[in-house]
Design a protein around this motif. Structure first.
Motif: not given
Length: 422
Positions: A256-274
């Motif tokens: 039930g928790v909304i889980s959110v990741v980060d993205m860069v302007p292109s929509g991809a995850r950052p290089d060092q993202a876990l």
């Protein structure tokens, strides 16, 4: 504290909810370049030092830490930034907050920020912050930075407001004074948010181990009808040569928790993202500008905690504009209206303006699967076919135009096919 650069308007990407709309509004030449890879997907690039910049739209800002070192005394809190940002950053443009705010600004909604605390004296939050326990003190500054993304009024800089600038903020501490997370503190903060009748909770911390106490606190918040948003992973750690294996983090992985990741302007995850699994949404989380607990200057931040803050702000706008919607219905709006991608990308405008689907109203019987990652494979295939058809049709039109205009001109000038002449 080192300086970093933030991407301004040059980092903006297409504002359509999927490939089909983007194709319909693009010129053929630009489209061919985009599909061939000649044009980068995002204008922002990462420098060797880990900062973010965009050509022609950059400004030096201090980077805000999420955790202070162990030898940092209470008298050495994060100092005020002496620099004020001059431009709207890419993240606000990506979320199209100007249009969002015409449909709602979080009026009548309280968002609990579980982080390092929230300073009630913060320039862009004055008069709208309350706290519980140690939540009114923010030595690190991260919690106040997050609260500004949720509900900040901009601090006098046009374009740097939060997603829900008329919402109220409840500051809660889920860490110690140095910003180190603690499961018991997060659980206590969740219960305090429920007691205070918060409508939305954003949890910035991500813990590597599941806690029975934390699980129980999340369940209580869900039963109370609170929208719970959490960072899917911790914020970026210091650079390390050893890769961190993919794993789950809590409370983001709780049902039930909304889980959110980060993205860069292109929509991809950052290089060092876990890496992790079971993610619901992606939202801007690199090169983000916001204010701190002291002074009127701005900092630069990055990480899933900031993506979660933007998502919580969107939830606040939806709750304010649709007060009859349950927590599950708000979550459904956020996820089902997101831009189609490997991880759906938050579209705050669509979430607040979309017409509710009666089939989604299943009341208290909704489960965690209701806000899990939707299957977009069919939509992706349809978008791909639409792209090919558009390219084929446009190429055919160009061929006809060329034949109708250029061939008569060439013949008039004595043009002949290559080969021996009589």
């Amino acid at each position: 504290m080192t300086g970093a650069r933030y991407p301004g308007p040059a980092g903006r990407t297409s504002a359509g909810p999927g490939p089909v709309r983007a194709v319909a509004g693009a010129g053929l030449a630009a489209l061919l370049l985009l599909l061939s890879g000649a044009v980068p997907a995002g204008a922002a690039v990462r420098t060797p030092g880990g900062a973010w910049r965009a050509a022609g739209e950059e400004q030096e800002l201090p980077a805000l830490p999420s955790v202070l070192p162990d030898d940092h005394g209470r008298s050495a809190c994060t100092p005020a930034s002496k620099t004020k940002a001059e431009k709207e950053d890419w993240s606000r443009q990506r979320l199209d907050l100007g249009r969002v705010h015409r449909h709602g600004q979080g009026e009548g909604v309280t968002v609990a920020v579980v982080d390092t605390g929230v300073a009630s004296s913060a320039a862009a939050l004055k008069g709208r912050v309350t706290s519980r326990g140690e939540g009114g003190e923010d030595c690190v500054g991260h919690g106040t930075f997050v609260a500004n993304l949720v509900a900040g009024a901009g601090g006098g800089t046009p374009g740097l407001s939060g997603v829900a600038p008329r919402a109220r903020v409840l500051g809660l501490r889920g860490t110690d004074a140095l910003g180190r997370p603690d499961a018991a503190r997060v659980a206590e903060a969740l219960r305090a948010a429920v007691d205070a009748k918060a409508d939305v909770i954003t949890v910035s911390v991500a813990l590597p181990k599941r806690s029975a106490e934390l699980t129980s606190a999340v369940r209580e918040a869900r039963r109370a009808g609170v929208v719970v948003v959490a960072a899917a992973t911790p914020d970026p750690p210091a650079a390390t040569a050893d890769p961190v294996p993919a794993r789950q983090y809590w409370p983001a992985s709780e049902p039930g928790v909304i889980s959110v990741v980060d993205m860069v302007p292109s929509g991809a995850r950052p290089d060092q993202a876990l890496e992790t699994s079971g993610v619901d949404l992606a939202a801007p989380g690199a090169g983000i500008v916001s204010g701190g607990p002291r002074g009127t200057g701005h900092f630069l931040g990055a990480g899933p905690s900031l993506a979660a803050a933007y998502t919580a702000g969107a939830a606040a706008v939806v709750r304010g504009a649709h007060p009859e919607a349950s927590a599950d219905e708000v979550a459904h709006r956020l996820v089902s209206t997101a831009y189609p991608a490997d991880v759906p990308q938050l579209d705050a405008y669509a979430a607040v303006t979309a017409v509710a689907d009666p089939a989604a109203r299943t009341g208290d019987e909704r489960t965690a699967e209701a806000v899990r990652l939707p299957d977009t494979a069919a939509a992706d295939r349809a978008a791909h076919r639409a792209t090919l058809l558009t390219l084929g049709g446009a190429a055919g039109v160009l061929a006809v135009v060329w034949a109708a205009v250029m061939v008569p001109r060439a013949r008039a000038r004595g043009w002949r096919p290559a080969g021996p002449r009589a």
